[in-house]
Design an enzyme around this catalytic site. Structure first.
Site, PDB file in Angstrom:
ATOM      1  CB  CYS A 114     -17.970  57.333 -36.591  1.00  7.12           C
ATOM      2  SG  CYS A 114     -19.055  58.757 -36.472  1.00  7.12           S
ATOM      3  CG  HIS A 251     -20.128  54.006 -38.258  1.00  6.68           C
ATOM      4  ND1 HIS A 251     -20.861  54.290 -37.131  1.00  6.68           N
ATOM      5  CD2 HIS A 251     -19.943  55.190 -38.898  1.00  6.68           C
ATOM      6  CE1 HIS A 251     -21.114  55.587 -37.097  1.00  6.68           C
ATOM      7  NE2 HIS A 251     -20.568  56.157 -38.161  1.00  6.68           N
ATOM      8  CG  ASN A 281     -23.413  58.596 -37.440  1.00 10.01           C
ATOM      9  OD1 ASN A 281     -22.897  57.959 -36.516  1.00 10.01           O
ATOM     10  ND2 ASN A 281     -22.696  59.167 -38.380  1.00 10.01           N
TER      11      ASN A 281
HETATM   12  O1  UT7 Z   1     -20.163  58.766 -39.213  1.00  9.63           O
HETATM   13  C1  UT7 Z   1     -19.015  59.461 -39.569  1.00  9.63           C
HETATM   14  C2  UT7 Z   1     -18.855  59.531 -41.001  1.00  9.63           C
HETATM   15  N1  UT7 Z   1     -19.902  60.334 -41.595  1.00  9.63           N
HETATM   16  C3  UT7 Z   1     -20.395  59.960 -42.733  1.00  9.63           C
HETATM   17  O2  UT7 Z   1     -20.063  58.908 -43.212  1.00  9.63           O
HETATM   18  C4  UT7 Z   1     -21.348  60.883 -43.445  1.00  9.63           C
HETATM   19  C5  UT7 Z   1     -20.957  60.978 -44.886  1.00  9.63           C
HETATM   20  N2  UT7 Z   1     -21.802  61.845 -45.678  1.00  9.63           N
HETATM   21  C6  UT7 Z   1     -23.082  61.564 -45.939  1.00  9.63           C
HETATM   22  O3  UT7 Z   1     -23.638  60.606 -45.449  1.00  9.63           O
HETATM   23  C7  UT7 Z   1     -23.802  62.433 -46.951  1.00  9.63           C
HETATM   24  O4  UT7 Z   1     -22.867  63.278 -47.588  1.00  9.63           O
HETATM   25  C8  UT7 Z   1     -24.924  63.311 -46.314  1.00  9.63           C
HETATM   26  C9  UT7 Z   1     -26.096  62.427 -45.901  1.00  9.63           C
HETATM   27  C10 UT7 Z   1     -24.389  64.049 -45.129  1.00  9.63           C
HETATM   28  C11 UT7 Z   1     -25.432  64.318 -47.342  1.00  9.63           C
HETATM   29  O5  UT7 Z   1     -25.847  63.682 -48.531  1.00  9.63           O
HETATM   30  P1  UT7 Z   1     -25.331  64.200 -49.954  1.00  9.63           P
HETATM   31  O6  UT7 Z   1     -26.030  63.399 -50.961  1.00  9.63           O
HETATM   32  O7  UT7 Z   1     -23.821  64.155 -49.935  1.00  9.63           O
HETATM   33  O8  UT7 Z   1     -25.875  65.673 -49.994  1.00  9.63           O
HETATM   34  P2  UT7 Z   1     -25.053  67.048 -50.120  1.00  9.63           P
HETATM   35  O9  UT7 Z   1     -24.297  67.334 -48.870  1.00  9.63           O
HETATM   36  O10 UT7 Z   1     -24.334  67.028 -51.410  1.00  9.63           O
HETATM   37  O11 UT7 Z   1     -26.262  68.101 -50.207  1.00  9.63           O
HETATM   38  C12 UT7 Z   1     -27.182  68.091 -51.313  1.00  9.63           C
HETATM   39  C13 UT7 Z   1     -28.164  69.231 -51.129  1.00  9.63           C
HETATM   40  C14 UT7 Z   1     -27.511  70.570 -50.839  1.00  9.63           C
HETATM   41  O12 UT7 Z   1     -28.212  71.558 -51.559  1.00  9.63           O
HETATM   42  P3  UT7 Z   1     -27.598  72.157 -52.930  1.00  9.63           P
HETATM   43  O13 UT7 Z   1     -26.279  72.727 -52.548  1.00  9.63           O
HETATM   44  O14 UT7 Z   1     -27.496  70.975 -53.843  1.00  9.63           O
HETATM   45  O15 UT7 Z   1     -28.632  73.145 -53.316  1.00  9.63           O
HETATM   46  C15 UT7 Z   1     -27.726  70.761 -49.362  1.00  9.63           C
HETATM   47  O16 UT7 Z   1     -27.798  72.125 -48.980  1.00  9.63           O
HETATM   48  O17 UT7 Z   1     -29.032  68.964 -50.016  1.00  9.63           O
HETATM   49  C16 UT7 Z   1     -29.068  70.107 -49.147  1.00  9.63           C
HETATM   50  N3  UT7 Z   1     -29.252  69.640 -47.788  1.00  9.63           N
HETATM   51  C17 UT7 Z   1     -30.461  69.369 -47.267  1.00  9.63           C
HETATM   52  N4  UT7 Z   1     -31.721  69.455 -47.772  1.00  9.63           N
HETATM   53  C18 UT7 Z   1     -32.735  69.084 -46.985  1.00  9.63           C
HETATM   54  C19 UT7 Z   1     -28.325  69.358 -46.853  1.00  9.63           C
HETATM   55  N5  UT7 Z   1     -28.893  68.925 -45.726  1.00  9.63           N
HETATM   56  C20 UT7 Z   1     -30.219  68.904 -45.963  1.00  9.63           C
HETATM   57  C21 UT7 Z   1     -31.335  68.529 -45.183  1.00  9.63           C
HETATM   58  N6  UT7 Z   1     -32.556  68.632 -45.740  1.00  9.63           N
HETATM   59  N7  UT7 Z   1     -31.212  68.051 -43.919  1.00  9.63           N
END
Ligand code: UT7
Length: 324
Positions: A114, A251, A281
């Site tokens: 990225c 980005h 993204n």
């Molecule tokens: O471009 C390169 C760099 N990349 C980035 O900058 C991405 C950085 N990360 C992010 O943007 C965020 O971490 C995400 C958008 C990927 C995820 O958001 P988050 O607030 O960090 O969520 P999380 O990974 O902590 O997941 C929270 C919950 C989990 O469930 P539990 O463990 O709390 O029960 C996941 O299993 O959300 C669940 N989850 C989903 N639920 C519905 C993960 N993906 C999904 C989904 N739909 N697509």
């Protein structure tokens, strides 16, 4: 007199097919509400079967040439930032060079995921400042849909396809920071963090491209702090205040990361170019796509100061200060 690289013109290409969050609800266990709340993404573009990183890069390049009032004959180098090349080799850059009929000269791909566009821009800028090239096509192009695991809801809802391009041209800068051009670039990587965001395979291991694997929460945490550090370094290096920046062109991974950087800079979101809601993204393509959108709709004007920044797998991160 110092040589600088000015952005002569911009261009971009998005596939026609729009995939909404509602469409994704039919693919994986997710919801529009979750995707919007956590990432800010509402829809994204997905390449058609015949479309590749190369075909999208070529289209974006053609549009950037047109916007620059230049033709292939005026270009002496092509640098493509991509993580999803059409083939392991040759590079997407040589495909662009060959298909557009650009005369033999430097052409290669840069792979910094990225952050790729910032790395490519910095590389091209250095060739130009050293007097080794006069006009370079710098392209960010990705077909991320080809490397996401469509069963993995933690990644497939985030990534998307597209391409953006700029033509950089060598010019004398007599006016310091008031002059047009790339004033500084700042590149970083921390290879100890490479497992936070990687693919499950590659040519020399599994023999295939593999799928995106991301520890989202960890990457998020580093994205926020690295972005804050590198934009601060960029301002300090050029002895300017955040209030002198006309546009932040970040980005587009997550609206929350973008808002956090804007807040650190005390910049209103009105001065931030945001496309993540409609583009998702697109990795190395996201910055040139955002740049082209804001140039074409008249928000970004000539002589305005742009702060460009990105962060991605590696982990890699970087920024550039550019007077447009
Ligand atoms: O471009 C390169 C760099 N990349 C980035 O900058 C991405 C950085 N990360 C992010 O943007 C965020 O971490 C995400 C958008 C990927 C995820 O958001 P988050 O607030 O960090 O969520 P999380 O990974 O902590 O997941 C929270 C919950 C989990 O469930 P539990 O463990 O709390 O029960 C996941 O299993 O959300 C669940 N989850 C989903 N639920 C519905 C993960 N993906 C999904 C989904 N739909 N697509």
């Amino acid at each position: 007199m110092a040589l600088t690289s000015i952005i002569k013109g911009t261009g971009s290409y998005l596939p026609e097919k729009i995939m909404t969050n509602a469409d994704l609800e039919k693919v994986v266990d997710t919801s529009d509400e979750w995707i919007v709340q956590r990432s800010g993404i509402k829809e994204r573009r997905i390449a058609a079967d015949g479309e590749t990183t190369g075909t999208m890069a070529i289209e974006a390049a053609k549009r950037a040439l047109e916007a620059s009032n230049l033709t292939a004959a005026d270009i002496d180098g092509v640098i493509v930032a991509t993580t999803t090349p059409d083939r392991t080799f040759p590079s997407v850059a040589v495909k662009v060079q060959g298909e557009l009929g650009i005369a033999p000269g430097l052409a290669f791909d840069v792979q910094a995921v990225c952050t790729g566009f910032v790395y490519a821009l910095a590389t091209a800028d250095n060739f130009i400042k050293m007097g080794q090239a006069k006009r370079i096509l710098v392209i960010g192009a990705e077909k991320m849909s080809s490397i996401v695991d469509w069963n993995d809801r933690t990644t497939c809802v985030l990534f998307a396809d597209g391409a953006g391009a700029v033509v950089l041209e060598a010019q004398e800068n007599k006016n310091g920071l008031d002059g047009q051009g790339i004033h500084s670039t700042h590149l970083y990587a921390n290879g100890k963090q490479r497992e936070l965001l990687q693919t499950s395979g590659g040519p020399a291991t599994t023999g295939d491209a593999g799928h995106v694997l991301m520890q989202g929460r960890e990457v998020f945490k580093y994205a926020v702090s690295y972005m804050a550090d590198v934009v601060e370094e960029t301002l300090q290096h050029n002895s300017i205040e955040a209030s002198q920046i006309d546009w932040l062109v970040p980005h587009q991974a997550n609206i929350r990361i973008i808002e956090s950087t804007a807040k650190k800079l005390d910049m209103s979101m009105d001065k931030v170019v945001v496309t993540v809601d409609r583009h998702g993204n697109t990795s190395a393509a996201s910055i040139p796509l955002a740049l082209d959108e804001a140039v074409k709709d008249g928000r970004i004007q000539r002589n305005q100061m742009l702060l460009i920044e990105a962060m991605g797998g590696g982990l890699t991160w970087g920024a550039a200060l550019v007077r447009f």
